[in-house]
Design a protein around this motif. Sequence first.
Motif, mmCIF file in Angstrom:
data_model
loop_
_atom_site.group_PDB
_atom_site.id
_atom_site.type_symbol
_atom_site.label_atom_id
_atom_site.label_comp_id
_atom_site.label_asym_id
_atom_site.label_seq_id
_atom_site.Cartn_x
_atom_site.Cartn_y
_atom_site.Cartn_z
ATOM 1 N N LEU A 31 0.851 -1.187 0.000
ATOM 2 C CA LEU A 31 0.000 0.000 0.000
ATOM 3 C C LEU A 31 0.889 1.240 0.000
ATOM 4 C CD1 LEU A 31 -3.029 0.705 0.069
ATOM 5 C CD2 LEU A 31 -2.824 0.934 2.551
ATOM 6 N N MET A 32 0.596 2.184 -0.901
ATOM 7 C CA MET A 32 1.452 3.347 -1.103
ATOM 8 C C MET A 32 0.785 4.616 -0.574
ATOM 9 S SD MET A 32 4.063 1.961 -2.702
ATOM 10 C CE MET A 32 4.933 3.299 -3.544
ATOM 11 N N PHE A 33 1.581 5.441 0.051
ATOM 12 C CA PHE A 33 1.125 6.738 0.558
ATOM 13 C C PHE A 33 1.732 7.829 -0.319
ATOM 14 C CE2 PHE A 33 1.893 10.521 3.180
ATOM 15 C CZ PHE A 33 0.613 10.772 3.659
ATOM 16 N N ASP A 34 0.885 8.720 -0.827
ATOM 17 C CA ASP A 34 1.374 9.815 -1.665
ATOM 18 C C ASP A 34 1.944 10.911 -0.771
ATOM 19 O OD1 ASP A 34 1.956 11.694 -3.551
ATOM 20 O OD2 ASP A 34 -0.099 11.945 -4.282
ATOM 21 N N ALA A 35 3.258 10.948 -0.651
ATOM 22 C CA ALA A 35 3.915 11.911 0.237
ATOM 23 C C ALA A 35 4.127 13.267 -0.420
ATOM 24 C CB ALA A 35 5.263 11.348 0.705
ATOM 25 N N ARG A 36 3.806 13.410 -1.678
ATOM 26 C CA ARG A 36 4.114 14.657 -2.381
ATOM 27 C C ARG A 36 3.424 15.881 -1.798
ATOM 28 N NH1 ARG A 36 2.982 12.352 -8.339
ATOM 29 N NH2 ARG A 36 1.305 11.414 -7.101
ATOM 30 N N GLY A 40 8.217 18.437 3.736
ATOM 31 C CA GLY A 40 9.231 17.789 4.556
ATOM 32 C C GLY A 40 9.396 16.311 4.304
ATOM 33 N N LEU A 41 8.516 15.714 3.492
ATOM 34 C CA LEU A 41 8.657 14.308 3.132
ATOM 35 C C LEU A 41 9.134 14.197 1.681
ATOM 36 C CD1 LEU A 41 5.540 12.530 4.697
ATOM 37 C CD2 LEU A 41 7.838 12.808 5.654
ATOM 38 N N LEU A 48 3.956 2.194 2.862
ATOM 39 C CA LEU A 48 3.676 2.617 4.237
ATOM 40 C C LEU A 48 4.749 2.168 5.226
ATOM 41 C CD1 LEU A 48 -0.182 2.273 4.702
ATOM 42 C CD2 LEU A 48 1.187 4.336 4.475
ATOM 43 N N ASP A 49 5.373 1.016 4.994
ATOM 44 C CA ASP A 49 6.438 0.605 5.918
ATOM 45 C C ASP A 49 7.661 1.512 5.773
ATOM 46 O OD1 ASP A 49 6.895 -0.422 3.363
ATOM 47 O OD2 ASP A 49 7.820 -2.272 4.092
ATOM 48 N N GLU A 50 7.930 1.964 4.552
ATOM 49 C CA GLU A 50 9.026 2.916 4.359
ATOM 50 C C GLU A 50 8.693 4.255 5.021
ATOM 51 O OE1 GLU A 50 11.395 5.225 0.735
ATOM 52 O OE2 GLU A 50 10.321 3.358 0.307
ATOM 53 N N LEU A 51 7.431 4.666 4.912
ATOM 54 C CA LEU A 51 7.005 5.898 5.584
ATOM 55 C C LEU A 51 7.221 5.782 7.093
ATOM 56 C CD1 LEU A 51 5.522 8.660 5.644
ATOM 57 C CD2 LEU A 51 3.377 7.357 5.803
ATOM 58 N N GLY A 57 13.081 7.475 11.949
ATOM 59 C CA GLY A 57 14.496 7.791 11.829
ATOM 60 C C GLY A 57 14.833 9.256 11.763
ATOM 61 N N GLU A 58 13.851 10.120 11.493
ATOM 62 C CA GLU A 58 14.129 11.540 11.331
ATOM 63 C C GLU A 58 13.123 12.365 12.128
ATOM 64 O OE1 GLU A 58 14.102 12.662 7.242
ATOM 65 O OE2 GLU A 58 15.446 11.043 6.607
#
Length: 255
Positions: A31-36, A40-41, A48-51, A57-58
């Motif tokens: 499942l993908m989250f549109d961070a655009r 700051g992202l 979502l796991d990468e998000l 981490g930050e």
Amino acid sequence: MAPPTHAMPTHTALTTAEKAFELLTCEPAPLMFDARPVPGLPDRPLPLDELRTLLLGEHHSSDTTDVLWRQLAHHAREWGPAWVVGAIGVALPALTHLAARVSRGRPRHADDVDSEVLAGFLDALRTADLAPPRLWLRLCWAAWRAAAAVVKVDDGEELPPDLATGSRTPRMPYGHPDLLLGRAAAAGLITPDTAELISATRFGDALIEHLAGEQGVTAPALRMRRRRAEHLVAAAVGRGDLSGPIPSGYRAHRH
């Protein structure tokens, strides 16, 4: 023969939610989250796991966090069960931490606490007003309150110092606590910044660890600063030094 031991449950509401999140984010179609749209992202869609890893981490500003959680909450409300699981999964590291804090020293309550942390967060995710700031903190506070009710925290027992005390705050003399803090700052007992720190973390919905990150200091250092200031204010209250009107021009800003 040694007596049998009673193992803690290995499957709780939170561990089950983590398993569901893992299934939702596995290849080949996570499942993908549109961070655009989120300042700051990274300017791209994120699994979502990468998000979640990125958020762990930050450090990100409160503006970034607000936009992110408004978007996640909207997706959970409008785009179906997968996004409910996804939003919970992104929050799971914090929810697991909260549950551990509530159930510390109370192992028999651990399973129920996990369930109530999740239920409280989910209820707020579905119903909280998305417009005001600090949405993430308000979601966490809802989870905390639901879990604390399980263990029936005594009135004399402090909530963890990195969470707001909310309605459990004792009645303060001389009117609203912000007025008392204003008088203390105007008298030079504490700085205006320290008055706002106390107001935000004791009577508002701010977490001290988030404020510490924003200020570039450690949470224990900020907590010690708050404790020293509160002792000064308490002593002044005992002497009757803070009963006058608040000077014009001062207002403690609720975070």
